[in-house]
Design a protein around this motif. Structure first.
Motif, short mmCIF file in Angstrom:
data_model
loop_
_atom_site.label_atom_id
_atom_site.label_comp_id
_atom_site.label_asym_id
_atom_site.label_seq_id
_atom_site.Cartn_x
_atom_site.Cartn_y
_atom_site.Cartn_z
N ARG A 10 -1.69 65.93 34.56
CA ARG A 10 -1.82 67.11 35.42
C ARG A 10 -2.93 66.94 36.43
N HIS A 11 -3.96 66.15 36.05
CA HIS A 11 -5.04 65.87 36.99
C HIS A 11 -4.52 65.02 38.15
N TRP A 12 -3.68 64.04 37.83
CA TRP A 12 -3.12 63.20 38.90
C TRP A 12 -2.24 64.03 39.84
N MET A 13 -1.53 64.99 39.30
CA MET A 13 -0.72 65.88 40.14
C MET A 13 -1.61 66.70 41.07
N LEU A 14 -2.72 67.19 40.52
CA LEU A 14 -3.64 67.97 41.34
C LEU A 14 -4.27 67.11 42.43
N ILE A 15 -4.63 65.88 42.06
CA ILE A 15 -5.23 64.97 43.05
C ILE A 15 -4.22 64.65 44.15
N ALA A 16 -2.96 64.40 43.78
CA ALA A 16 -1.93 64.11 44.78
C ALA A 16 -1.71 65.30 45.70
N ALA A 17 -1.65 66.52 45.12
CA ALA A 17 -1.47 67.71 45.94
C ALA A 17 -2.67 67.93 46.86
N LEU A 18 -3.87 67.66 46.34
CA LEU A 18 -5.08 67.80 47.16
C LEU A 18 -5.08 66.79 48.31
N ALA A 19 -4.65 65.55 48.02
CA ALA A 19 -4.59 64.54 49.07
C ALA A 19 -3.59 64.93 50.14
N LEU A 20 -2.43 65.45 49.73
CA LEU A 20 -1.41 65.88 50.69
C LEU A 20 -1.91 67.05 51.54
N ALA A 21 -2.55 68.02 50.89
CA ALA A 21 -3.08 69.16 51.63
C ALA A 21 -4.20 68.75 52.58
N THR A 22 -5.02 67.79 52.14
CA THR A 22 -6.10 67.29 53.01
C THR A 22 -5.52 66.60 54.24
N TYR A 23 -4.48 65.80 54.04
CA TYR A 23 -3.84 65.12 55.17
C TYR A 23 -3.22 66.14 56.14
N ALA A 24 -2.57 67.18 55.59
CA ALA A 24 -1.99 68.21 56.45
C ALA A 24 -3.07 68.96 57.22
#
Length: 361
Positions: A10-24
């Motif tokens: 679940r941490h990896w999912m959060l990190i991936a979502a955070l990375a995507l949101a940061t890029y956006a």
């Protein structure tokens, strides 16, 4: 003793979502990244002075930030307006004189000069290409002269558009700077909190970014000003508009390798062709020795600062930054290289046992 932190799925999912949101989010602010970065750099340079002002009014952080931005505006804009108006005046005068020279046979006079005639003869004798047709050159220049007025109009419109863009970016930069000055401690604390590094590692990275950002701005700015002043003084002595061509040299100094030679070398050739060989030798010698030595010694000295970058790395960080990011790359390039070096040092410390074991094998 606290248990070591274990990263779960679940941490990896959060990190991936955070990375995507940061890029956006980056895509949203990307058109305005230049003013934002400049506000960040200026806040680093200006923050000690702002602290003094904030100490006078500790209960009014908004007012102290507004006063700091207002003072900075006067410090930057008033000298820029004075210099810019003088540059426009001298540039307009020079353009009119150039147009008069072009339309009254100046090109024919230069092409009939003995040095030019000998040069064309050598080119015709040894060049594998077709010989130059002087009449075609004169006709081409005459065509260019007839379009000179329209080109001046286009240049004037471009300058007006650039000035408008500069004003808009400057206002945006001030807006960002206000919050960076007012909320400086909270912003730094937030950055430290989210970085997955120890306090000593955070100090190393942030200190290096601050030092290199300061040295990059001061190095480029002070070198350009010094070269512009020295070159403009020599151009003024040689009979050219000093402020205009000094400003052009300051901008040209930002171009790697060739730099100010783009200005003083053609000016020296022009003086030689019109018979003022003494001033031609003076300008060429001054440009190569005095103006060139400023770039060779002052820029590396100022930009090296307290960082561990060598002159070679500084050179490649500048030309690489210019190539990838444009003028703002003068700041981006050194910062990227400096952070990379700091991360390598942190890597060396963290994996010291492994690296020592590898060296022994």
């Amino acid at each position: 003793m606290s248990k070591p932190f274990k990263i779960e799925s679940r941490h990896w999912m959060l990190i991936a979502a955070l990375a995507l949101a940061t890029y956006a989010s980056y895509q949203l602010i990307q058109p305005y990244i230049g003013p934002i970065v400049m506000a960040f750099i200026i806040s680093l340079l200006y923050y000690p002075l702002h602290c003094r002002m904030a100490n006078w009014m500790p209960r009014s952080p908004n007012l102290s930030a507004v006063l700091s931005c207002t003072l900075l505006t006067f410090m930057i804009m008033i000298p820029l307006l004075v210099v810019f108006s003088s540059i426009i005046h001298q540039g307009t005068t020079f353009s009119k004189e150039s147009y008069t020279w072009l339309t009254q046979g100046g090109v024919e006079t230069v092409l009939s000069h003995p040095y030019v005639v000998k040069l064309f003869a050598l080119i015709e004798k040894y060049s594998p290409f077709e010989p130059l047709n002087t009449q075609a050159v004169i006709q081409k220049v005459a065509t260019m002269a007839s379009k000179f007025g329209a080109q001046l109009l286009n240049v004037s419109a471009k300058i007006l558009g650039d000035a408008t863009n500069f004003l808009i970016n400057f206002m945006l930069m001030l807006f960002v700077l206000f919050f960076l000055l007012r909320d400086h401690d909270r912003i730094v604390a937030a950055i430290r909190h989210v970085l997955p590094l120890s306090r000593s590692q955070e100090d190393a990275v942030l200190d290096e970014v601050e030092q290199v950002a300061k040295s990059a701005v001061l190095g480029s700015l002070l070198t350009a000003l010094a070269q512009g002043f020295a070159g403009g003084f020599a151009m003024w002595l040689s009979g050219f508009p000093g402020l205009f061509w000094g400003s052009m040299m300051a901008f040209a100094s930002l171009i790697p390798v060739v730099g100010t030679a783009l200005i003083w070398l053609p000016a020296s050739l022009y003086l030689l062709l019109i018979g003022q060989w003494e001033w031609a030798l003076f300008l060429a010698g001054w440009g190569a020795i005095v103006v060139g030595s400023i770039d060779n010694f002052l820029r590396p000295l100022l930009m090296q600062g307290s960082s561990g970058m060598s002159t070679l790395l500084i050179f490649f960080s500048i030309i690489g930054g210019l190539h990838v990011f444009g003028l703002i790359g003068l700041i981006y390039g050194p910062i990227i290289f400096a952070v990379t070096l700091v991360l390598f040092k942190l890597y060396e410390v963290e994996f010291q046992d492994f690296l020592s074991h590898q060296d022994q094998n």
